[in-house]
Design a protein around this motif. Structure first.
Motif, short mmCIF file in Angstrom:
data_model
loop_
_atom_site.label_atom_id
_atom_site.label_comp_id
_atom_site.label_asym_id
_atom_site.label_seq_id
_atom_site.Cartn_x
_atom_site.Cartn_y
_atom_site.Cartn_z
N ILE A 24 0.73 -1.14 -0.23
CA ILE A 24 0.18 -0.29 -0.30
C ILE A 24 0.79 1.49 0.11
O ILE A 24 1.96 1.31 0.86
CB ILE A 24 -1.12 -0.15 1.35
CG1 ILE A 24 -2.06 -1.02 1.10
CG2 ILE A 24 -1.51 1.27 0.96
CD1 ILE A 24 -2.75 -0.77 2.38
N ARG A 25 0.64 2.03 -0.37
CA ARG A 25 1.52 3.11 -0.96
C ARG A 25 0.05 4.63 -0.47
O ARG A 25 -0.95 4.96 -1.41
CB ARG A 25 1.81 3.47 -2.69
CG ARG A 25 2.92 5.03 -2.54
CD ARG A 25 4.04 4.65 -3.74
NE ARG A 25 3.48 3.91 -5.30
CZ ARG A 25 3.22 4.69 -6.09
NH1 ARG A 25 3.11 5.94 -5.95
NH2 ARG A 25 2.37 4.29 -7.02
N PHE A 26 1.05 5.75 -0.20
CA PHE A 26 -0.32 6.45 0.24
C PHE A 26 0.80 7.86 -0.63
O PHE A 26 1.60 7.91 -0.88
CB PHE A 26 0.05 6.77 1.46
CG PHE A 26 0.05 6.23 2.50
CD1 PHE A 26 -1.94 5.81 2.44
CD2 PHE A 26 0.75 5.02 3.69
CE1 PHE A 26 -2.62 4.81 3.50
CE2 PHE A 26 -0.70 3.89 3.95
CZ PHE A 26 -1.84 4.11 3.89
N MET A 27 -0.73 8.54 -1.11
CA MET A 27 -0.55 9.79 -1.98
C MET A 27 -1.37 11.16 -1.51
O MET A 27 -1.67 10.52 -0.71
CB MET A 27 -0.69 9.08 -3.74
CG MET A 27 0.58 8.16 -3.84
SD MET A 27 -0.38 7.91 -5.71
CE MET A 27 0.23 9.61 -6.77
N PRO A 28 -0.89 11.94 -1.80
CA PRO A 28 -1.64 13.23 -1.48
C PRO A 28 -2.79 13.23 -2.28
O PRO A 28 -3.06 12.42 -3.05
CB PRO A 28 -0.86 14.37 -2.42
CG PRO A 28 0.14 14.18 -3.02
CD PRO A 28 0.49 12.40 -2.95
N LEU A 29 -3.90 14.19 -1.33
CA LEU A 29 -4.88 13.80 -1.40
C LEU A 29 -5.84 14.74 -2.69
O LEU A 29 -5.17 15.92 -2.38
CB LEU A 29 -6.80 14.44 0.20
CG LEU A 29 -7.78 13.54 0.26
CD1 LEU A 29 -8.15 12.57 0.27
CD2 LEU A 29 -8.24 14.62 1.21
N PRO A 30 -6.36 14.37 -3.72
CA PRO A 30 -6.73 15.35 -4.53
C PRO A 30 -7.71 16.42 -4.20
O PRO A 30 -8.50 16.13 -2.91
CB PRO A 30 -7.86 14.04 -5.59
CG PRO A 30 -7.48 12.92 -4.95
CD PRO A 30 -6.98 12.91 -3.71
N SER A 31 -7.81 17.73 -4.65
CA SER A 31 -8.20 18.62 -4.67
C SER A 31 -10.26 18.59 -4.00
O SER A 31 -10.87 17.82 -4.89
CB SER A 31 -8.69 19.74 -5.43
OG SER A 31 -9.20 20.87 -5.03
N ASP A 32 -10.90 19.19 -3.78
CA ASP A 32 -12.16 18.83 -2.91
C ASP A 32 -12.34 17.01 -2.76
O ASP A 32 -14.07 17.14 -2.80
CB ASP A 32 -13.05 19.52 -3.63
CG ASP A 32 -12.72 20.68 -4.25
OD1 ASP A 32 -12.74 21.91 -3.06
OD2 ASP A 32 -12.99 21.67 -4.91
N ASP A 33 -11.93 16.14 -2.36
CA ASP A 33 -11.87 15.20 -1.74
C ASP A 33 -12.99 14.79 -0.25
O ASP A 33 -12.18 15.15 -0.10
CB ASP A 33 -11.02 14.18 -1.74
CG ASP A 33 -11.63 12.61 -2.70
OD1 ASP A 33 -11.86 11.75 -3.06
OD2 ASP A 33 -11.23 11.80 -1.35
N PRO A 34 -14.00 14.18 -0.75
CA PRO A 34 -14.76 14.49 0.76
C PRO A 34 -14.15 13.21 1.35
O PRO A 34 -13.52 12.35 1.04
CB PRO A 34 -16.47 13.85 -0.09
CG PRO A 34 -15.98 13.83 -1.70
CD PRO A 34 -14.92 13.67 -1.92
N LYS A 35 -14.41 13.75 2.19
CA LYS A 35 -13.99 12.90 4.13
C LYS A 35 -14.88 11.62 4.27
O LYS A 35 -14.44 10.86 4.85
CB LYS A 35 -14.12 14.09 4.84
CG LYS A 35 -12.53 14.64 4.33
CD LYS A 35 -12.37 15.75 5.55
CE LYS A 35 -11.78 17.10 5.43
NZ LYS A 35 -12.17 17.81 4.55
N GLN A 36 -15.68 11.79 4.00
CA GLN A 36 -16.95 11.26 4.42
C GLN A 36 -18.23 10.91 3.55
O GLN A 36 -17.94 12.00 2.86
CB GLN A 36 -17.10 10.92 5.88
CG GLN A 36 -17.91 12.47 5.92
CD GLN A 36 -18.03 12.11 7.81
OE1 GLN A 36 -17.94 11.91 8.19
NE2 GLN A 36 -19.31 13.19 8.26
N ARG A 37 -18.66 9.73 3.39
CA ARG A 37 -19.69 9.47 2.24
C ARG A 37 -20.45 8.08 2.66
O ARG A 37 -20.05 7.18 2.72
CB ARG A 37 -19.69 10.05 1.04
CG ARG A 37 -20.47 9.57 -0.56
CD ARG A 37 -20.99 10.62 -0.02
NE ARG A 37 -20.06 11.71 -0.08
CZ ARG A 37 -19.61 12.27 -1.77
NH1 ARG A 37 -19.79 11.43 -2.41
NH2 ARG A 37 -19.52 13.54 -1.65
#
Length: 314
Positions: free
Chosen positions: A264-277
């Motif tokens: 598993i590799r972690f990358m930056p979160l895209p703009s406006d990506d919802p934190k919960q749904r």
């Protein structure tokens, strides 16, 4: 006489499953698609059915056909596809809705809009109920899709009020299953392909953000039930699975089910990506007698098998 039903976006992920289900119920189906983010592969098994017709057409242009019902699904739904041509994405949602509503008005037929949980944006209310107005960035990278779908909903309800059109709106939450495009950038398809090919599984952010995944067959069932309701039953109605899971937990489940050695590799979160749904589906239970029943593990196994077959055939 069997009903003749128009499905826009009919060669897409959801649309192809809807066409298949309607044919199984004895309907005639006119599948309309411009193949921007869909594939003929999704409907090739339907081409020999005499009750199935396919038309290459972009819904931003008017369509002159005779049908008994309309399901409006046309619009790229993954960030990778809808951000590749954001102006066209907005046009598809808005002009497509205008054209399909105009057709439904001329014919006097029911029309159902496939809206989205993205109308809630990055929600500050959890879980999301239909009376929540959302928290959407109107000028962000995702706005072409989010605001396009919101405007389409506005048009649908204005046609309901102004013309008494028998129109309906469902808000679809994260859906997965066979016939997702392998390169669509959605999390389930991404993880499945990465795990099956032994590549790193890439998680944007720390993986603590949550989603609620519903298997495609159950979404199609809810849409058909919604279309069958009386004209006064307009929605909007949330359809999705309220069982919430973190993205990290999803990645771990896919690794386990594929037997993959992927890291598993972690990358930056895209703009406006919802934190919960997470959908509140109380209204769907009460008005449609519907709730999801297929466990995530079972649905993932079916989806992984589809992608495994797809990779082996290439």
């Amino acid at each position: 006489m069997p009903k003749r039903i128009l499905v826009t976006g009919g060669a897409g992920f959801l649309g192809s499953h809807l066409c298949e289900r309607l044919l199984a119920e004895g309907c005639e189906v006119l599948c309309v698609d411009n193949f921007f983010s869909s594939s003929r592969r999704n409907v090739i098994h339907l081409l020999d059915n005499r009750r199935f017709e396919i038309l290459r057409h972009d819904v931003t242009s008017p369509l002159h056909v005779e049908v008994d019902e309309i399901y409006n699904l046309a619009c790229p739904a993954s960030p990778f596809h809808y951000q590749s041509d954001p102006v066209q994405t907005t046009k598809t949602s808005v002009m497509g809705a205008i054209n399909m509503l105009g057709l439904a008005k001329r014919l006097g037929v029911k029309i159902l809009q496939a809206s989205t949980s993205e109308v809630y944006g990055d929600p500050v209310v959890h879980p999301q109920t239909e009376d929540y107005w959302g928290n959407v960035n109107p000028i962000g990278l995702r706005s072409c899709y989010d605001e396009g779908k919101r405007c389409a909903e506005t048009l649908f309800f204005d046609y309901i009020r102004q013309y008494r059109l028998p129109a309906k709106v469902v808000r679809i939450f994260n859906t997965y299953g066979p016939r997702m495009q392998p390169d669509d950038g959605r999390v389930v398809s991404n993880f499945a392909i990465q795990a099956l090919t032994g590549n790193d599984i890439t998680i944007h952010g720390d993986g603590s953000q949550t989603r609620s995944f519903c298997y495609v067959d159950e979404i199609i069932e809810a849409m058909i039930r919604m279309m069958a309701t009386p004209p006064a039953q307009t929605g909007p109605i949330n359809i999705g699975n309220p069982a919430e899971i973190t993205i990290l937990e999803l990645a771990e489940a896919v690794i386990e089910l594929t037997g993959s050695a992927s890291a598993i590799r972690f990358m930056p979160l895209p703009s406006d990506d919802p934190k919960q749904r997470q959908p509140d589906v109380s209204r769907a239970k009460a008005e449609l007698g519907w709730e999801p029943r297929i466990p995530l593990r079972e649905g993932l196994l079916r989806t992984i098998a589809y992608f495994d077959d797809l990779l082996r055939s290439q």
